[in-house]
Write a protein that holds these residues in place. Structure first.
Motif, short mmCIF file in Angstrom:
data_model
loop_
_atom_site.label_atom_id
_atom_site.label_comp_id
_atom_site.label_asym_id
_atom_site.label_seq_id
_atom_site.Cartn_x
_atom_site.Cartn_y
_atom_site.Cartn_z
N ILE A 1 0.85 -1.18 0.00
CA ILE A 1 0.00 0.00 0.00
C ILE A 1 0.89 1.23 0.00
N SER A 2 0.69 2.10 -1.00
CA SER A 2 1.56 3.27 -1.14
C SER A 2 1.01 4.51 -0.45
N GLY B 1 -0.63 2.43 -13.31
CA GLY B 1 -0.76 1.16 -12.61
C GLY B 1 -1.38 1.30 -11.24
N MET B 2 -1.93 2.45 -10.94
CA MET B 2 -2.51 2.69 -9.62
C MET B 2 -3.88 2.04 -9.52
N ARG C 1 -6.54 -6.03 -6.62
CA ARG C 1 -6.91 -5.44 -7.89
C ARG C 1 -5.71 -5.08 -8.77
N MET C 2 -4.51 -5.30 -8.28
CA MET C 2 -3.31 -4.87 -9.02
C MET C 2 -3.15 -5.65 -10.33
N SER C 3 -2.64 -4.94 -11.35
CA SER C 3 -2.35 -5.49 -12.68
C SER C 3 -3.57 -6.15 -13.32
N PRO C 4 -4.65 -5.41 -13.46
CA PRO C 4 -5.85 -6.01 -14.06
C PRO C 4 -5.69 -6.20 -15.57
N ARG C 5 -6.46 -7.12 -16.11
CA ARG C 5 -6.49 -7.38 -17.54
C ARG C 5 -7.93 -7.19 -18.04
#
Length: 448
Positions: free
Chosen positions: A145-146, A190-191, A223-227
């Motif tokens: 988490i950023s 990429g957020m 949810r990171m790197s969705p396609r």
């Protein structure tokens, strides 16, 4: 300074009679709200609001008008009544308006039994800030988490009173307590972000801030790197977080106002199958500690449990007095209103029959398909039920979640979708819409 809402509403009625109104009802609301937002470990915003609003509806024969104000001086109420009567005289006639008859009015209700108000002391701003900070800290402690888009905590207390020249007079109080957190991961294009939150009547029922922060973080990382999946027809599981929206479309279609206007895709639906035969949809406005509970509606009618859909078959519309009269029916005691407008139909607490399978079991049964966890926008044709919404969630292959997806559109027809529902058993019982995750077969997905 607390106002005597009963006295205010009766003063409005007296002013309306003096101004020449044939009949009238008056609505008064006062309340307090406190909200605290934190960001990066510091206080970002603190807000407290106290307000009182009064509304008057007067009827001159079959003509009506509404006025409202936040000034409760006697001279203001007198001016409101004069203005409302003058407006009503110029209003078009409506043969269906009118107050409830005396034998329709609620009597001997017990608002305390509904537990709508937490009488523990109002939380101090420092306590709310601490809740928000704890939620933020818990989310930031999760690796990946950023930043936190925001963490909030709030409190609200409200009193309402309704009185009318037909003899009705009643009121009650309600309170609320909430915590929420929105977490962010990644940077630039990429957020990703997601959230969690909880809102209850009683402080003691509220989930811990740490749980809310950690859940928001976990959802974001998932949810990171969705396609984008291939376009086609697939089964879709509407996650419990958003599944109530499907039932919301059904409730909108059976709203008496839409039915009376002839603007509903369920206009011919009474007595027909709208859900699978093993499912029912019930309404219970008398459930304790639930946000949408109430002892009477905005026209003074006693609220009561009812079955909206029984064994898949639609049994009734959602009605206030005017729309019931238009349709030759009886009100279902579902009138809602604000101080600035007249009554209109609205649903209270609803619950859909839960299934016997878990969410995971339904995912396993899908084979290949989509789990939807969030949606944006909506195109719903009110006349035929055509449905199209933007969505994000997770792609399922071989009965298991494979990867996150976003930027897709799902489409179908609500008649077909609702008749094919397959519910899980994961509904949260403390919500005003108790709806589990719902599997729908054969929706069209627009992806790559």
């Amino acid at each position: 300074m607390a106002h005597d809402l009963a006295s205010l509403t009766h003063a409005l009625l007296d002013a309306a009679r003096k101004a020449g109104a044939d009949s009238a009802d008056a609505f008064a609301i006062d309340g307090t709200s406190v909200s605290i937002d934190v960001r990066n470990g510091g206080l970002e915003q603190a807000e407290r609001a106290e307000a009182i609003d009064i509304g008057l509806r007067v009827l001159m024969g079959q003509r009506s008008a509404n006025v409202s104000a936040s000034d409760v001086r006697p001279e203001t109420m007198e001016a409101m009544a004069l203005r409302a009567v003058a407006m009503a005289r110029e209003a078009p006639e409506d043969p269906y308006i009118g107050l409830a008859e005396a034998d329709q009015l609620a009597r001997d209700w017990d608002a305390d039994a509904l537990e709508l108000f937490d009488d523990s002391p109002e939380p101090a701003p420092a306590a709310l800030e601490d809740d928000a900070r704890r939620a933020e800290a818990a989310a930031l402690a999760v690796t990946g988490i950023s930043q936190i888009d925001g963490a909030s905590a709030g409190y609200g207390a409200q009193r309402i009173h309704l009185a009318a020249t037909n003899g009705f007079s009643g009121g009650y109080a309600r309170s609320s307590r909430s915590i929420s957190c929105v977490a962010i991961a990644g940077t630039g294009t990429g957020m990703e972000r997601d959230y969690d939150g909880d809102s209850r009547i009683f402080q003691s029922d509220l989930r811990l801030p740490e749980d809310i922060g950690r859940t928001a973080a976990a959802r974001t990382l998932d949810r990171m790197s969705p396609r984008r999946p291939k376009t086609g027809a697939y089964p879709v599981l509407f996650d419990e977080r958003i599944s109530s929206s499907l039932i919301g479309h059904l409730l909108s279609a059976i709203n008496g106002s839409a039915i009376a206007r002839g603007a509903s895709w369920l206009l011919d639906g009474m007595g027909t199958q709208v859900l699978p035969a093993h499912l029912s949809l019930t309404e219970d406005p008398l459930r304790p500690r639930i946000m949408a509970s109430r002892p009477f509606d905005a026209e003074g009618l006693a609220t009561r449990p009812r079955t909206i859909v029984k064994d898949g078959v639609l049994t009734g519309w959602t009605l206030d007095l005017a729309n019931a009269r238009k349709l030759g029916l009886q009100s279902t005691a579902n009138a809602a209103r604000s101080t600035s407008g007249g009554p209109s139909p609205a649903p209270w607490n609803v619950a859909l029959t839960q299934g016997s399978e878990s969410r995971e079991e339904l995912i396993a049964a899908m084979g290949t398909g989509l789990v939807v966890t969030s949606m944006i926008g909506a195109t719903i044709n009110p006349n035929n039920g055509d449905y199209s919404r933007g969505a994000a969630g997770f792609w399922v292959e071989n009965g298991a979640i494979a990867y996150p997806v976003s930027g897709i559109t799902i489409a179908g027809n609500l008649r077909d979708m609702l008749r094919s529902l397959r519910p899980a058993n994961d509904a949260r019982p403390w919500l005003s819409r108790v709806v589990p995750s719902l599997l729908v077969e054969g929706l069209t997905l627009a992806g790559e």
